[in-house]
Design a protein around this motif. Sequence first.
Motif, PDB file in Angstrom:
ATOM      1  N   ASP A 173       0.801  -1.095  -0.068  1.00  0.00           N
ATOM      2  CA  ASP A 173       0.132  -0.092   0.152  1.00  0.00           C
ATOM      3  C   ASP A 173       0.988   1.352   0.057  1.00  0.00           C
ATOM      4  O   ASP A 173       0.754   2.083  -0.637  1.00  0.00           O
ATOM      5  N   LYS A 174       1.721   1.331   0.871  1.00  0.00           N
ATOM      6  CA  LYS A 174       2.376   2.710   1.279  1.00  0.00           C
ATOM      7  C   LYS A 174       3.901   2.531   0.634  1.00  0.00           C
ATOM      8  O   LYS A 174       4.614   1.649   0.703  1.00  0.00           O
ATOM      9  N   PRO A 175       4.349   3.531   0.026  1.00  0.00           N
ATOM     10  CA  PRO A 175       5.673   3.744  -0.444  1.00  0.00           C
ATOM     11  C   PRO A 175       6.949   3.744   0.530  1.00  0.00           C
ATOM     12  O   PRO A 175       6.620   4.218   1.681  1.00  0.00           O
ATOM     13  N   VAL A 176       8.120   3.258   0.304  1.00  0.00           N
ATOM     14  CA  VAL A 176       9.162   3.030   1.323  1.00  0.00           C
ATOM     15  C   VAL A 176      10.364   3.904   0.435  1.00  0.00           C
ATOM     16  O   VAL A 176      10.489   3.597  -0.692  1.00  0.00           O
ATOM     17  N   ALA A 177      11.183   4.760   1.228  1.00  0.00           N
ATOM     18  CA  ALA A 177      12.469   4.927   0.586  1.00  0.00           C
ATOM     19  C   ALA A 177      13.526   4.115   0.936  1.00  0.00           C
ATOM     20  O   ALA A 177      13.826   3.849   2.333  1.00  0.00           O
ATOM     21  N   ILE A 178      14.051   3.267   0.072  1.00  0.00           N
ATOM     22  CA  ILE A 178      14.919   2.243   0.372  1.00  0.00           C
ATOM     23  C   ILE A 178      16.362   2.824   0.335  1.00  0.00           C
ATOM     24  O   ILE A 178      17.200   2.205   1.224  1.00  0.00           O
ATOM     25  N   ASN A 179      16.738   3.798  -0.417  1.00  0.00           N
ATOM     26  CA  ASN A 179      17.917   4.615  -0.316  1.00  0.00           C
ATOM     27  C   ASN A 179      17.735   6.035  -0.315  1.00  0.00           C
ATOM     28  O   ASN A 179      16.845   6.431  -1.025  1.00  0.00           O
ATOM     29  N   ALA A 180      18.463   6.677   0.379  1.00  0.00           N
ATOM     30  CA  ALA A 180      18.279   8.255   0.379  1.00  0.00           C
ATOM     31  C   ALA A 180      19.695   8.861   0.338  1.00  0.00           C
ATOM     32  O   ALA A 180      20.781   8.255   1.004  1.00  0.00           O
ATOM     33  N   ARG A 181      19.880   9.953   0.171  1.00  0.00           N
ATOM     34  CA  ARG A 181      21.328  10.645   0.194  1.00  0.00           C
ATOM     35  C   ARG A 181      20.919  12.253   0.039  1.00  0.00           C
ATOM     36  O   ARG A 181      20.151  12.741  -0.461  1.00  0.00           O
ATOM     37  N   VAL A 182      21.902  12.939   0.965  1.00  0.00           N
ATOM     38  CA  VAL A 182      21.830  14.524   0.687  1.00  0.00           C
ATOM     39  C   VAL A 182      23.284  14.945   0.647  1.00  0.00           C
ATOM     40  O   VAL A 182      24.445  14.430   1.103  1.00  0.00           O
ATOM     41  N   SER A 183      23.348  16.034  -0.586  1.00  0.00           N
ATOM     42  CA  SER A 183      24.807  16.382  -0.793  1.00  0.00           C
ATOM     43  C   SER A 183      24.801  17.923  -0.652  1.00  0.00           C
ATOM     44  O   SER A 183      23.790  18.445  -1.294  1.00  0.00           O
ATOM     45  N   LEU A 184      25.603  18.575  -0.252  1.00  0.00           N
ATOM     46  CA  LEU A 184      25.942  19.869  -0.183  1.00  0.00           C
ATOM     47  C   LEU A 184      26.418  20.400  -1.342  1.00  0.00           C
ATOM     48  O   LEU A 184      27.305  19.727  -2.156  1.00  0.00           O
ATOM     49  N   VAL A 185      25.460  21.307  -2.087  1.00  0.00           N
ATOM     50  CA  VAL A 185      25.918  21.715  -3.530  1.00  0.00           C
ATOM     51  C   VAL A 185      26.404  23.562  -3.524  1.00  0.00           C
ATOM     52  O   VAL A 185      26.693  24.069  -4.431  1.00  0.00           O
ATOM     53  N   GLY A 186      26.198  24.006  -2.357  1.00  0.00           N
ATOM     54  CA  GLY A 186      26.311  25.405  -2.298  1.00  0.00           C
ATOM     55  C   GLY A 186      26.099  26.095  -1.054  1.00  0.00           C
ATOM     56  O   GLY A 186      25.773  25.060  -0.047  1.00  0.00           O
ATOM     57  N   GLU A 187      26.107  27.206  -0.739  1.00  0.00           N
ATOM     58  CA  GLU A 187      25.749  27.734   0.622  1.00  0.00           C
ATOM     59  C   GLU A 187      24.349  27.550   0.947  1.00  0.00           C
ATOM     60  O   GLU A 187      23.402  28.100   0.318  1.00  0.00           O
ATOM     61  N   ASN A 188      24.362  26.675   2.131  1.00  0.00           N
ATOM     62  CA  ASN A 188      22.926  26.146   2.722  1.00  0.00           C
ATOM     63  C   ASN A 188      22.029  25.707   1.498  1.00  0.00           C
ATOM     64  O   ASN A 188      20.658  25.572   1.457  1.00  0.00           O
ATOM     65  N   ARG A 189      22.513  25.177   0.558  1.00  0.00           N
ATOM     66  CA  ARG A 189      21.740  24.470  -0.776  1.00  0.00           C
ATOM     67  C   ARG A 189      22.256  23.093  -0.864  1.00  0.00           C
ATOM     68  O   ARG A 189      23.457  22.661  -1.206  1.00  0.00           O
ATOM     69  N   TYR A 190      21.287  22.087  -1.219  1.00  0.00           N
ATOM     70  CA  TYR A 190      21.647  20.648  -1.151  1.00  0.00           C
ATOM     71  C   TYR A 190      20.860  19.921  -2.250  1.00  0.00           C
ATOM     72  O   TYR A 190      19.907  20.661  -2.951  1.00  0.00           O
ATOM     73  N   GLN A 191      21.411  18.814  -2.506  1.00  0.00           N
ATOM     74  CA  GLN A 191      20.610  18.002  -3.507  1.00  0.00           C
ATOM     75  C   GLN A 191      20.197  16.843  -2.636  1.00  0.00           C
ATOM     76  O   GLN A 191      20.979  16.186  -1.873  1.00  0.00           O
ATOM     77  N   PHE A 192      18.857  16.479  -2.903  1.00  0.00           N
ATOM     78  CA  PHE A 192      18.127  15.419  -2.257  1.00  0.00           C
ATOM     79  C   PHE A 192      17.976  14.407  -3.111  1.00  0.00           C
ATOM     80  O   PHE A 192      17.429  14.551  -4.283  1.00  0.00           O
ATOM     81  N   GLU A 193      18.225  12.920  -2.936  1.00  0.00           N
ATOM     82  CA  GLU A 193      18.193  11.859  -3.686  1.00  0.00           C
ATOM     83  C   GLU A 193      17.350  10.871  -3.098  1.00  0.00           C
ATOM     84  O   GLU A 193      17.574  10.717  -1.744  1.00  0.00           O
ATOM     85  N   VAL A 194      16.634  10.160  -3.741  1.00  0.00           N
ATOM     86  CA  VAL A 194      15.588   8.884  -3.162  1.00  0.00           C
ATOM     87  C   VAL A 194      15.460   7.779  -4.176  1.00  0.00           C
ATOM     88  O   VAL A 194      15.276   8.031  -5.276  1.00  0.00           O
TER      89      VAL A 194
END
Length: 132
Positions: free
Chosen positions: A24-45
């Motif tokens: 029924d409900k979705p699951v995040a099996i892998n996740a990642r956060v990367s710093l790309v600039g001042e207080n700016r990030y890239q979010f992956e899932v």
Amino acid sequence: MRLRHATAVLCAVVLLAGGAAHADKPVAINARVSLVGENRYQFEVNIVHEDDRWDHFVDRWEVIGNGGKVIATDNLFYPRIGQDFVYRVLRGGKVEPGTEFVTYRLHDVGHGFGREKLIRMPTAAKPDTGWH
């Protein structure tokens, strides 16, 4: 003989219903956060969900920061029937200084929000969390 056949059919229905409830409900099996600039990030899932029709598919995921503030949202506009998982990326999300954790929140049409995934934010010394 008919009783045995009816019992087998009933068992199959119960097993199939149980399997559908699990998907029924979705699951995040892998996740990642990367710093790309001042207080700016890239979010992956990587999202796992058994999309099977237009009224049962993952339609969005969000990155939540301090105080429940939505930092970024990614909308998915159609079901991905037959795919094992969906890889998604959000770039340039601005996060308030001092934020230690963000939460990935996944949404499914028909069932609402699924499991959440808590992720520690990267630091200047380690600008990428890696996959987890």
